[in-house]
Scaffold this active site. Structure first.
Site, mmCIF file in Angstrom:
data_model
loop_
_atom_site.group_PDB
_atom_site.id
_atom_site.type_symbol
_atom_site.label_atom_id
_atom_site.label_comp_id
_atom_site.label_asym_id
_atom_site.label_seq_id
_atom_site.Cartn_x
_atom_site.Cartn_y
_atom_site.Cartn_z
ATOM 1 C CG ASP A 77 -0.243 -0.223 2.524
ATOM 2 O OD1 ASP A 77 0.827 -0.867 2.535
ATOM 3 O OD2 ASP A 77 -0.747 0.258 3.557
ATOM 4 C CD GLU A 135 3.714 -1.182 7.326
ATOM 5 O OE1 GLU A 135 4.138 -1.170 8.494
ATOM 6 O OE2 GLU A 135 3.687 -0.156 6.606
ATOM 7 C CD GLU A 136 2.831 3.147 5.300
ATOM 8 O OE1 GLU A 136 2.689 3.609 6.456
ATOM 9 O OE2 GLU A 136 3.924 3.094 4.732
ATOM 10 N NE ARG A 177 20.015 -3.009 16.645
ATOM 11 C CZ ARG A 177 19.767 -3.185 17.935
ATOM 12 N NH1 ARG A 177 18.575 -3.645 18.295
ATOM 13 N NH2 ARG A 177 20.661 -2.913 18.849
ATOM 14 C CG HIS A 363 6.092 7.797 5.993
ATOM 15 N ND1 HIS A 363 5.058 7.602 6.884
ATOM 16 C CD2 HIS A 363 6.435 6.561 5.558
ATOM 17 C CE1 HIS A 363 4.800 6.304 6.986
ATOM 18 N NE2 HIS A 363 5.636 5.657 6.191
#
Length: 397
Positions: A77, A135-136, A177, A363
């Site tokens: 998205d 996801e957003e 990580r 963004h």
């Protein structure tokens, strides 16, 4: 291993990415994006299933040898942002843009799927290609709905991997990580109720704007005076709405903001202190205030074993300097919900544009990537999947 087929389709993947960039779709609206993904999978002869309750798609690549199951995820998205880039593939939609790189994620997963499909003889098990919508759409997202969908429930991945374009790293470098990679992402709304009146007679009122200003300063003491300095926490007020007219003291002000943390204990501490502080400060100034607090995405916690696996593959593919030490980010990521259920790892793919002295962040209306990075992402995803299956099979014997 380095897949020549990934390099061979590099231009095709760039073309896919640019098409998706030109025609972005917001969360829960990814109808045409899904149709595009399905067309490419059809053309490649890759089996797939569509989600029943969303626009998600699961590609299924069964190797020619038996084994475990590994999942690779890409989000699809876009964001409600007006693009400012002057490029041929600029968004055709006025206030919709792929400002977080999900166009690249989708294109790379398609390229990864084709690469794996062409090398099925090497695969010991099954690779799932998860094309995730929404996801957003924090704090709801699309990962949980995908995991609960009947098409997904028939599979139980033994490991899951996801990648995200990252403008803070140069092309050819990977950020990964152990432990926390991304933060808990919560949001809150504070409604302050005072008493309105004439601007010339403040003594007859309770000014909600004054209360709001005091609150915005006081909230920062949670981070500076309540949270251990060695722990991560951020409180941001992103929107303030209030007042009716220049000469009328405001009766109501609404503050909207977000809390970002890494650990669950700090998350709970900040929420509790925020609610208490809001009520106390407002009462001290003669106002009333209420807080609506929504827990959003959980921290993205990498499984140490699989984070090390990604790091090792990156260094084997691209050199010892390819996986530098990185600090976690307090940005939120829906992938954390997958990692609550399945072991795996989430990593960043360096996409910094060499010609830009200052990179545009995720963004941002001018965000873009160096498309040379796409082939790196495909090779790392494909190699990670194949070698993870090999490792899982070895552990079984």
């Amino acid at each position: 291993m380095f897949y020549k087929s990934a390099t061979a389709i590099q231009e095709q993947v760039i073309e896919w990415r640019r098409h998706l960039h030109q025609y972005p779709e917001l969360s829960h609206e990814e109808k045409e994006t899904r149709a595009f993904v399905c067309r490419v999978l059809d053309d490649a002869g890759i089996a797939y299933e569509s989600m029943k309750a969303s626009y998600g798609v699961i590609g299924i690549i069964k190797g020619e040898k038996p084994g475990k199951t590994v999942a690779l995820r890409a989000d699809m998205d876009a964001l409600p942002i007006r693009e400012t880039n002057d490029v041929p593939y600029r968004s055709t939609k006025e206030r919709v843009m792929h400002a977080c790189g999900h166009d690249a994620h989708t294109a790379m997963l398609l390229g990864t799927g084709i690469t794996l499909q062409e090398n099925k003889s090497e695969i010991e098990g099954t690779v799932l290609l998860l094309f995730q919508p929404a996801e957003e759409d924090a704090p709801i997202g699309g990962a949980q709905a995908m995991m609960e969908d009947p098409a997904f429930l028939q599979w139980k991945p033994d490991a899951i991997f996801g990648q995200h374009v990252w403008p803070d790293l140069p092309v050819g470098q990977i950020g990964v990580r152990d432990g926390a990679m991304m933060g808990n992402s919560d949001r809150f709304t504070i409604v302050i109720n005072g008493k309105a009146g004439h601007a010339s007679m403040p003594h007859q009122t309770v000014d909600a704007i004054v209360v709001a200003n005091q609150l915005m300063s006081s909230l920062q003491t949670i981070v500076s005076r309540n949270v251990n300095p060695l722990d991560a926490a951020v409180i941001t007020i992103g929107k303030m709405t209030g007042g009716d007219r220049y000469n009328v003291i405001a009766r109501e002000v609404v503050l909207e903001g977000t809390v970002r943390t890494l650990s669950l204990s700090v998350r709970e501490q900040v929420e509790k202190r925020l609610v208490s502080l809001v009520e106390q400060v407002a009462a001290g100034l003669g106002a009333k205030a209420s807080v609506t607090y929504q827990k959003g995405y959980v921290s993205t916690i990498n499984t140490s074993k699989w984070a090390n696996h990604v790091r090792e593959q990156a260094r084997l593919l691209f050199g010892e300097a390819a996986a530098p030490d990185v600090d976690p980010s307090l940005a939120g990521e829906d992938f954390g919900r997958f990692l609550q259920t399945y072991p795996g790892a989430y990593f960043w793919l360096g996409t910094a544009i060499k010609e830009r002295p200052v990179q545009s962040p995720l963004h941002d209306a001018s965000f873009d990537i160096d498309e040379e990075a796409l082939v790196y992402g495909i090779n790392l995803m494909a190699t990670t999947a194949v070698t993870a299956l090999e490792q899982l099979k070895g552990e079984e014997s």
